[in-house]
Structures are given as structure tokens and as C-alpha cells.
Design an enzyme around this catalytic site. Structure first.
Site, PDB file in Angstrom:
ATOM      1  N   THR A  19     -41.393 -18.626  -5.180  1.00 19.67           N
ATOM      2  CA  THR A  19     -41.272 -19.367  -6.449  1.00 19.67           C
ATOM      3  C   THR A  19     -39.962 -20.142  -6.470  1.00 19.67           C
ATOM      4  O   THR A  19     -39.928 -21.328  -6.802  1.00 19.67           O
ATOM      5  CB  THR A  19     -41.317 -18.374  -7.637  1.00 19.67           C
ATOM      6  OG1 THR A  19     -42.493 -17.570  -7.504  1.00 19.67           O
ATOM      7  CG2 THR A  19     -41.332 -19.094  -8.968  1.00 19.67           C
ATOM      8  N   ARG A  44     -53.829 -16.845   1.337  1.00 13.73           N
ATOM      9  CA  ARG A  44     -54.183 -16.559  -0.059  1.00 13.73           C
ATOM     10  C   ARG A  44     -54.790 -17.822  -0.663  1.00 13.73           C
ATOM     11  O   ARG A  44     -54.516 -18.925  -0.158  1.00 13.73           O
ATOM     12  CB  ARG A  44     -52.929 -16.202  -0.852  1.00 13.73           C
ATOM     13  CG  ARG A  44     -52.286 -14.929  -0.406  1.00 13.73           C
ATOM     14  CD  ARG A  44     -50.982 -14.682  -1.162  1.00 13.73           C
ATOM     15  NE  ARG A  44     -50.319 -13.528  -0.605  1.00 13.73           N
ATOM     16  CZ  ARG A  44     -48.999 -13.396  -0.476  1.00 13.73           C
ATOM     17  NH1 ARG A  44     -48.198 -14.358  -0.877  1.00 13.73           N
ATOM     18  NH2 ARG A  44     -48.495 -12.312   0.049  1.00 13.73           N
ATOM     19  N   ARG A 137     -49.813 -11.016  -9.725  1.00 13.20           N
ATOM     20  CA  ARG A 137     -50.070 -12.113  -8.786  1.00 13.20           C
ATOM     21  C   ARG A 137     -51.504 -12.050  -8.248  1.00 13.20           C
ATOM     22  O   ARG A 137     -52.066 -13.059  -7.817  1.00 13.20           O
ATOM     23  CB  ARG A 137     -49.050 -12.070  -7.637  1.00 13.20           C
ATOM     24  CG  ARG A 137     -48.973 -13.360  -6.849  1.00 13.20           C
ATOM     25  CD  ARG A 137     -47.821 -13.344  -5.856  1.00 13.20           C
ATOM     26  NE  ARG A 137     -48.083 -12.441  -4.737  1.00 13.20           N
ATOM     27  CZ  ARG A 137     -47.210 -12.198  -3.754  1.00 13.20           C
ATOM     28  NH1 ARG A 137     -46.033 -12.780  -3.749  1.00 13.20           N
ATOM     29  NH2 ARG A 137     -47.519 -11.372  -2.779  1.00 13.20           N
ATOM     30  N   ARG A 148     -46.413  -2.819   0.433  1.00 15.81           N
ATOM     31  CA  ARG A 148     -45.333  -3.731   0.045  1.00 15.81           C
ATOM     32  C   ARG A 148     -44.301  -3.012  -0.832  1.00 15.81           C
ATOM     33  O   ARG A 148     -43.103  -3.253  -0.703  1.00 15.81           O
ATOM     34  CB  ARG A 148     -45.909  -4.968  -0.651  1.00 15.81           C
ATOM     35  CG  ARG A 148     -46.469  -5.955   0.344  1.00 15.81           C
ATOM     36  CD  ARG A 148     -47.380  -7.001  -0.243  1.00 15.81           C
ATOM     37  NE  ARG A 148     -48.052  -7.704   0.854  1.00 15.81           N
ATOM     38  CZ  ARG A 148     -47.689  -8.884   1.342  1.00 15.81           C
ATOM     39  NH1 ARG A 148     -46.696  -9.535   0.792  1.00 15.81           N
ATOM     40  NH2 ARG A 148     -48.327  -9.418   2.357  1.00 15.81           N
TER      41      ARG A 148
HETATM   42  P1  ADP Z   1     -42.264 -13.507  -3.089  1.00 18.34           P
HETATM   43  O1  ADP Z   1     -42.366 -14.872  -2.485  1.00 18.34           O
HETATM   44  O2  ADP Z   1     -40.875 -12.969  -3.071  1.00 18.34           O
HETATM   45  O3  ADP Z   1     -43.269 -12.530  -2.552  1.00 18.34           O
HETATM   46  P2  ADP Z   1     -43.360 -14.784  -5.482  1.00 18.34           P
HETATM   47  O4  ADP Z   1     -42.519 -16.020  -5.564  1.00 18.34           O
HETATM   48  O5  ADP Z   1     -44.757 -14.928  -5.008  1.00 18.34           O
HETATM   49  O6  ADP Z   1     -42.591 -13.633  -4.650  1.00 18.34           O
HETATM   50  O7  ADP Z   1     -43.335 -14.111  -6.921  1.00 18.34           O
HETATM   51  C1  ADP Z   1     -44.131 -12.970  -7.216  1.00 18.34           C
HETATM   52  C2  ADP Z   1     -44.794 -13.168  -8.586  1.00 18.34           C
HETATM   53  O8  ADP Z   1     -43.809 -13.048  -9.602  1.00 18.34           O
HETATM   54  C3  ADP Z   1     -45.440 -14.530  -8.745  1.00 18.34           C
HETATM   55  O9  ADP Z   1     -46.664 -14.379  -9.440  1.00 18.34           O
HETATM   56  C4  ADP Z   1     -44.423 -15.320  -9.560  1.00 18.34           C
HETATM   57  O10 ADP Z   1     -45.047 -16.288 -10.372  1.00 18.34           O
HETATM   58  C5  ADP Z   1     -43.752 -14.233 -10.396  1.00 18.34           C
HETATM   59  N1  ADP Z   1     -42.337 -14.456 -10.710  1.00 18.34           N
HETATM   60  C6  ADP Z   1     -41.381 -14.992  -9.893  1.00 18.34           C
HETATM   61  N2  ADP Z   1     -40.188 -15.013 -10.520  1.00 18.34           N
HETATM   62  C7  ADP Z   1     -40.372 -14.454 -11.738  1.00 18.34           C
HETATM   63  C8  ADP Z   1     -39.501 -14.184 -12.873  1.00 18.34           C
HETATM   64  N3  ADP Z   1     -38.194 -14.459 -12.841  1.00 18.34           N
HETATM   65  N4  ADP Z   1     -40.051 -13.595 -13.954  1.00 18.34           N
HETATM   66  C9  ADP Z   1     -41.361 -13.293 -13.988  1.00 18.34           C
HETATM   67  N5  ADP Z   1     -42.237 -13.526 -12.987  1.00 18.34           N
HETATM   68  C10 ADP Z   1     -41.751 -14.093 -11.866  1.00 18.34           C
HETATM   69  P1  5GP Z   2     -46.135 -12.686   2.491  1.00 21.25           P
HETATM   70  O1  5GP Z   2     -47.276 -12.024   3.183  1.00 21.25           O
HETATM   71  O2  5GP Z   2     -45.929 -12.130   1.095  1.00 21.25           O
HETATM   72  O3  5GP Z   2     -46.174 -14.175   2.545  1.00 21.25           O
HETATM   73  O4  5GP Z   2     -44.803 -12.279   3.299  1.00 21.25           O
HETATM   74  C1  5GP Z   2     -44.527 -10.912   3.523  1.00 21.25           C
HETATM   75  C2  5GP Z   2     -43.117 -10.756   4.050  1.00 21.25           C
HETATM   76  O5  5GP Z   2     -43.009 -11.394   5.319  1.00 21.25           O
HETATM   77  C3  5GP Z   2     -42.038 -11.391   3.163  1.00 21.25           C
HETATM   78  O6  5GP Z   2     -40.966 -10.468   3.063  1.00 21.25           O
HETATM   79  C4  5GP Z   2     -41.618 -12.610   3.929  1.00 21.25           C
HETATM   80  O7  5GP Z   2     -40.256 -12.917   3.711  1.00 21.25           O
HETATM   81  C5  5GP Z   2     -41.821 -12.131   5.347  1.00 21.25           C
HETATM   82  N1  5GP Z   2     -41.956 -13.224   6.322  1.00 21.25           N
HETATM   83  C6  5GP Z   2     -42.582 -14.405   6.184  1.00 21.25           C
HETATM   84  N2  5GP Z   2     -42.451 -15.152   7.303  1.00 21.25           N
HETATM   85  C7  5GP Z   2     -41.698 -14.409   8.152  1.00 21.25           C
HETATM   86  C8  5GP Z   2     -41.192 -14.637   9.466  1.00 21.25           C
HETATM   87  O8  5GP Z   2     -41.394 -15.678  10.100  1.00 21.25           O
HETATM   88  N3  5GP Z   2     -40.458 -13.644  10.011  1.00 21.25           N
HETATM   89  C9  5GP Z   2     -40.196 -12.470   9.376  1.00 21.25           C
HETATM   90  N4  5GP Z   2     -39.450 -11.573  10.006  1.00 21.25           N
HETATM   91  N5  5GP Z   2     -40.656 -12.219   8.140  1.00 21.25           N
HETATM   92  C10 5GP Z   2     -41.396 -13.179   7.540  1.00 21.25           C
END
Ligand code: ADP
Ligand code: 5GP
Length: 198
Positions: A19, A44, A137, A148
Site C-alpha cells: 500500500t 491474487r 484483505r 503469515r
Molecule cells: P503488505 O504488502 O505488507 O502485505 P498490504 O499493503 O497488502 O500489506 O496491506 C494489508 C492490508 O491492510 C490491505 O488490505 C491494506 O489496504 C490495509 N492497510 C494498509 N495500511 C493500512 C492502515 N494504515 N490502516 C488500515 N488498513 C491498512
Molecule cells: P506476498 O505473498 O504477500 O506478496 O509476499 C510475502 C512476503 O514475501 C513478503 O514479506 C514480501 O516482502 C516477501 N517477498 C516478496 N518478494 C520477495 C523477494 O524477491 N525476496 C524475498 N526474500 N522476499 C520477498
């Protein structure tokens, strides 16, 4: 190649990394570029191959790793993830600040390279809020969600190590967290904006 310092963003899944970095890429178009990782997990809804990730099979990914094509790679929540040399070079060739979104294993492995990025940790305000965000999410199965959350517990402990991250941002209020992120990157942003493009 001399250029702006890359930025590593790490932190528990669901903390808000994507985000925040999407906001950054949108506001600073032509300043930042995303390092598109490879993964063996399924896309996704809404994710695009080549934009969010390069979605590959385990066989393809393992062959590329064996071939020395990756800067780092890790297994997270049962899937392979990795940063290819080409992904980072593609961004750096445009003289953009390269952003890597990687897990804690990736952080530790990048520390052993000469990439020299700015390390930023994005943390949730609490485990309860993290679980709520991951559930809301609606992208994970119950099994994936539990994996996770387990990884998040480890991540939150390890991220306390002094000196591991240059900046730790608690993403409670999104606008506030985004402000802190911009503040942390201000110097690098200025450098890129002041560099004349060829
Ligand atoms: P990550 O990339 O770290 O896995 P995301 O960016 O996908 O996390 O965020 C996880 C969920 O939380 C998403 O649905 C996003 O819209 C929501 N989110 C992100 N920041 C906030 C916030 N500050 N407050 C509430 N919801 C948030
Ligand atoms: P997601 O499946 O939610 O996209 O990512 C899961 C985790 O994998 C997150 O913690 C993200 O930062 C990590 N990740 C995404 N790409 C890479 C990568 O290229 N290398 C490593 N080490 N972690 C990654």
C-alpha cells in the site's frame, strides 16, 4: 553502476508495504522504480504478471537460481520468492531509486551483497491489527494466514535488532506512515530530481 541508493522495504505480511510503496510510485513517478520479484505463489485478483511479480513454477525458479540469476531468494510461507539481478538492473538502468519489497531472510541476504540500500521496516501497530488487516484483505486461505502470522511473530522480534534497519515505521494511520516514509527518503528523492536526464 553509480546511481541513487536502492530502498529495501520489509516487515510482516499485511503490515502495509505494498500500500505504501504503491502510493510512493504513484506520487513520484519517474523517481522510483519497483524491483519486480519472482515468486511461485499464485497471483491474487488484480495482480499482474511482470508488474507485481514474475509468476513462475518451482522448476523455472530453481533453474534460474542455479544459473546464478538471483541476488537473493527465500522460501516464505511455503512459496519461493527472489530478486533477480535483471529486476534491479532494469530499474537502475533508468537511474531510478530501486525499491525492493522483501522478507527478513531477504534483508539478511542483501546485507551480504554490495547493493548498499536504505533499509526500512514497516511494522503493524499490533498483532491483532495485523491479523485483522490480513483477514479483511481476503487474499489468504486460513492455512496461509496462520503461516503469515507465525512469520510475523518472528519478523517483529528480529526487526528489533539494533542497526538492522535504518528506519522503522509503525503503520497505524496510513497518511502518517506515508509521511514518515517520504521523510526518510527525502534526500534520495532530491538527488534524483536534481540529476538531469540524458
Ligand atoms: P503488505 O504488502 O505488507 O502485505 P498490504 O499493503 O497488502 O500489506 O496491506 C494489508 C492490508 O491492510 C490491505 O488490505 C491494506 O489496504 C490495509 N492497510 C494498509 N495500511 C493500512 C492502515 N494504515 N490502516 C488500515 N488498513 C491498512
Ligand atoms: P506476498 O505473498 O504477500 O506478496 O509476499 C510475502 C512476503 O514475501 C513478503 O514479506 C514480501 O516482502 C516477501 N517477498 C516478496 N518478494 C520477495 C523477494 O524477491 N525476496 C524475498 N526474500 N522476499 C520477498
Amino acid at each position: 553502476m553509480a546511481g541513487p541508493r536502492p530502498v529495501v522495504m520489509s516487515g510482516p505480511s499485511g503490515a502495509g508495504k505494498s500500500t505504501l510503496l504503491k502510493k510512493l510510485l504513484k506520487e513520484f513517478d519517474g523517481v522510483f522504480g519497483f524491483s519486480v520479484s519472482h515468486t511461485t505463489r499464485n497471483p491474487r485478483p488484480g495482480e499482474e504478471n511482470g508488474k507485481d511479480y514474475h509468476y513462475v513454477t518451482r522448476e523455472t525458479m530453481q533453474a534460474a537460481i542455479d544459473n546464478g540469476e538471483f541476488i537473493e531468494n527465500a522460501v516464505f510461507s511455503g512459496n519461493m520468492y527472489g530478486t533477480s539481478k535483471a529486476a534491479v538492473q532494469a530499474v537502475q538502468a533508468k537511474n531510478l531509486i530501486c525499491i525492493l519489497d522483501i522478507d527478513m531472510q531477504g534483508v539478511k541476504n542483501i546485507k551480504r551483497t554490495d547493493l548498499d540500500p536504505i533499509y526500512i521496516s514497516i511494522q503493524p501497530p499490533s498483532m491483532q491489527e495485523l491479523e485483522k488487516r490480513l483477514r479483511d484483505r481476503k487474499t489468504e486461505s486460513e492455512e496461509s494466514l496462520q503461516r503469515r502470522l507465525n512469520a510475523a511473530n518472528v519478523d517483529m522480534e528480529l526487526s528489533k535488532e539494533p542497526g538492522l534497519f535504518d528506519v522503522v515505521i509503525i503503520n497505524q494511520d496510513l497518511d502518517n506512515a506515508y509521511g514518515k516514509l517520504k521523510e526518510a527518503l527525502l534526500e534520495e528523492i532530491k538527488k534524483v530530481k536534481n540529476t538531469p536526464t540524458a
